[in-house]
Design an enzyme around this catalytic site. Structure first.
Site, mmCIF file in Angstrom:
data_model
loop_
_atom_site.group_PDB
_atom_site.id
_atom_site.type_symbol
_atom_site.label_atom_id
_atom_site.label_comp_id
_atom_site.label_asym_id
_atom_site.label_seq_id
_atom_site.Cartn_x
_atom_site.Cartn_y
_atom_site.Cartn_z
ATOM 1 N N ASP A 31 3.796 9.708 -0.761
ATOM 2 C CA ASP A 31 2.587 9.002 -0.324
ATOM 3 C C ASP A 31 2.275 7.907 -1.339
ATOM 4 O O ASP A 31 2.319 8.163 -2.550
ATOM 5 C CB ASP A 31 1.410 9.997 -0.255
ATOM 6 C CG ASP A 31 0.379 9.604 0.786
ATOM 7 O OD1 ASP A 31 0.269 8.400 1.085
ATOM 8 O OD2 ASP A 31 -0.328 10.505 1.288
ATOM 9 N N HIS A 81 0.809 -1.227 0.000
ATOM 10 C CA HIS A 81 0.000 0.000 0.000
ATOM 11 C C HIS A 81 0.840 1.275 0.000
ATOM 12 O O HIS A 81 0.322 2.350 -0.281
ATOM 13 C CB HIS A 81 -0.910 0.017 1.234
ATOM 14 C CG HIS A 81 -2.013 -1.007 1.171
ATOM 15 N ND1 HIS A 81 -3.334 -0.677 1.002
ATOM 16 C CD2 HIS A 81 -1.986 -2.353 1.235
ATOM 17 C CE1 HIS A 81 -4.080 -1.774 0.989
ATOM 18 N NE2 HIS A 81 -3.279 -2.812 1.129
HETATM 19 O O1 F6P Z 1 -0.769 3.573 4.560
HETATM 20 C C1 F6P Z 1 -0.353 2.478 5.258
HETATM 21 C C2 F6P Z 1 -1.134 2.257 6.541
HETATM 22 O O2 F6P Z 1 -0.660 1.105 7.186
HETATM 23 C C3 F6P Z 1 -2.626 2.172 6.309
HETATM 24 O O3 F6P Z 1 -3.047 0.899 5.933
HETATM 25 C C4 F6P Z 1 -3.174 2.626 7.626
HETATM 26 O O4 F6P Z 1 -4.467 3.122 7.542
HETATM 27 C C5 F6P Z 1 -2.195 3.701 8.033
HETATM 28 O O5 F6P Z 1 -0.973 3.361 7.417
HETATM 29 C C6 F6P Z 1 -2.034 3.825 9.527
HETATM 30 O O6 F6P Z 1 -1.511 2.661 9.999
HETATM 31 P P1 F6P Z 1 -1.379 2.178 11.505
HETATM 32 O O7 F6P Z 1 -2.238 3.032 12.353
HETATM 33 O O8 F6P Z 1 -1.843 0.744 11.463
HETATM 34 O O9 F6P Z 1 0.077 2.279 11.817
#
Ligand code: F6P
Length: 480
Positions: free
Chosen positions: A380, A166
């Site tokens: 990003d 992602h």
């Molecule tokens: O963008 C990567 C990501 O892992 C998303 O899937 C998630 O919404 C965001 O970062 C925040 O992630 P976390 O709170 O799990 O560290």
């Protein structure tokens, strides 16, 4: 696993389960749905097959039995306090995250964190191996779990395994810093299909494969060989830009409640002539400081009037135990305080800073209220906020200022694109967006909406899963 062993035909593995857990007064865990984009994306697949989701419940040491939510079996993986510190805050968010985001912050390389990363990845792989039916499709998500594809293939060679990354995949020269680079590449190559947000990310990965393995690559396809040099299987690396539940968001923003709330927000802010909006996790990759600095200079140079302009900055709390995030919070809050101190008046602050998270309804109202949306990330993977803003604007109004360094910039060419490192350039872009004439703004917004509504998160998951099914399954006899 023998073919008569029951199990799920479709298994998702992600760091988090699609629910939030909290403890009630008796100390018992209770769950509330947290319907992110991935849940929407997979709803049709989950409805048509027997599906399970392997992930962490969001709190330390939570030992819970699997449970059913809307027909999907949720399989909790336990993470201890140590795992959280070393695997989640450490290796995932203080090593990989900065490394994969252009080293905007310095990545920390600690061997005990790497040990924890391997240990926890193995736990996720084992949980999925225990649940998947013979020949099932397993979809692994994101940078926290890059070793899972290979670990899972070793445990269950019968599975079809997809992986989606992602966040950005960095250029070879940056990835090369990782002391465990070869193991990470080999981990990912356990998948049949490795998906990325942008074509550039997939190309970076293929280059890294060529540099750190002896495998041959042809375009997007990497060929794996066995010990005798015979073709074992193929792995495809390709771009599948993620999206949002565009129609759901569009519908939400068209409701009378949201429209009324948007009017109310403007009114509560003193009906500014220009309302600017930033919405981010409080993360150093998002360029929040750069954006606020540009805004502050526009006020100081009187190119924007502090009386008639407001910037609402929503900065939702994130990864608060990681030092770089604590530092960022201090820096942003200092800057906001200075600008409000210098240009505010009794009853009006030119920056409305909200270190909070809000429900989707409130976000939709904010998007609808804003004249200009500022997305100025330094790097990003995609940036779904940009897509949400567009999906909310069924009135074809509003302008999007969008960083070139987001995955979204590859698709959303109707935005005003900026280099957030170029503060003067960003100031010009903000000024242009604020004063954009109605025809230009409508034309741009229509083109943005065509893209966002024409390619939603369900289309994304279908594209990925049909490409995964099209990859020839491994084993002897695969033709080169
Ligand atoms: O963008 C990567 C990501 O892992 C998303 O899937 C998630 O919404 C965001 O970062 C925040 O992630 P976390 O709170 O799990 O560290």
């Amino acid at each position: 696993m023998p073919s008569d062993v029951p199990g799920y035909d479709f298994v998702v593995i992600a760091n988090r389960l699609p629910v939030d857990v909290s403890l009630d007064d008796a100390g018992e865990p209770t769950w509330t749905r947290s319907p992110g984009g991935l849940v929407t994306a997979l709803a049709p697949v989950m409805a048509s097959t027997s599906g399970a989701w392997v992930g962490w419940g969001g709190a330390a040491d939570l030992e819970l039995d699997p449970f059913d939510v809307d027909g999907t079996e949720l399989i909790p993986v336990v993470l201890s306090e140590d795992d959280l510190e070393q695997f989640y805050e450490g290796f995932s968010n203080d090593t990989l995250w900065p490394l994969y985001h252009d080293v905007i912050a310095s990545p920390a390389f600690h061997r005990p964190w790497w040990d924890a990363y391997q240990r926890v990845n193995r736990r996720f792989a084992q949980a999925a191996a225990d649940q998947a039916a013979q020949g099932a499709t397993v979809w692994v998500h994101d940078y926290q779990l890059q070793l899972v594809p290979r670990m899972l293939r070793e445990l269950r060679p019968d599975l079809r395994i997809g992986y989606f990354h992602h966040i950005p995949f960095p250029p070879l020269e940056i990835f090369a810093q990782l002391p465990w680079r070869k193991q990470v590449v080999e981990g990912l190559l356990g998948a049949d299909l490795v998906g990325f947000q942008r074509a550039g990310d997939a190309a970076n990965f293929v280059r890294v494969v060529r540099r750190f393995t002896d495998l041959t690559t042809r375009g997007q396809v990497i060929t794996l060989t066995d010990a005798n040099g015979a073709v074992d299987r193929h792995v495809r690396a390709a771009a599948f830009p993620i999206s949002i539940d565009s129609h759901g968001f569009d519908d939400l923003a068209r409701t009378d409640e949201v429209k009324e709330r948007a009017r109310q927000i403007r009114h509560e802010l003193g009906d500014p002539e220009f309302l600017l909006l930033g919405v981010d996790r409080l993360d150093y990759t998002k360029g929040i400081r750069h954006r606020i600095k540009a805004y502050g200079e526009l006020l100081s140079e009187e190119r924007l009037s502090p009386q008639s302009t407001t910037l609402v900055q929503v900065a939702s709390p994130s990864r608060e135990n990681v030092g770089a995030y604590q530092q960022l919070r201090d820096d942003v809050e200092l800057l906001v305080g200075r600008i409000n101190g210098d240009y505010g008046q009794v009853g009006h602050a030119p920056v409305q800073y909200l270190h909070q998270s809000f429900p989707m309804e409130e976000m939709a109202a904010l998007y609808l209220a804003a004249d200009v949306m500022l997305v100025t990330a330094l790097r990003d993977g995609m940036n779904l906020v940009a897509k949400e803003y567009v999906a909310a604007r069924s009135d074809d109004r509003g302008a999007l200022v969008l960083s070139e360094f987001t995955g979204a910039a590859d698709e959303l060419t109707g935005a005003v694109l900026v280099n957030p490192h170029d503060i003067d350039g960003m100031k010009d872009a903000i000024t242009y967006a604020v004063h954009m004439d109605a025809r230009d703004s409508r034309k741009r917004m229509r083109s943005l909406r065509r893209r966002v509504l024409g390619h939603d998160v369900v289309a994304w998951s279908q594209d990925f899963l049909s490409a995964l099914n099209a990859v020839p399954i491994g084993g002897p006899g695969v033709s080169g």
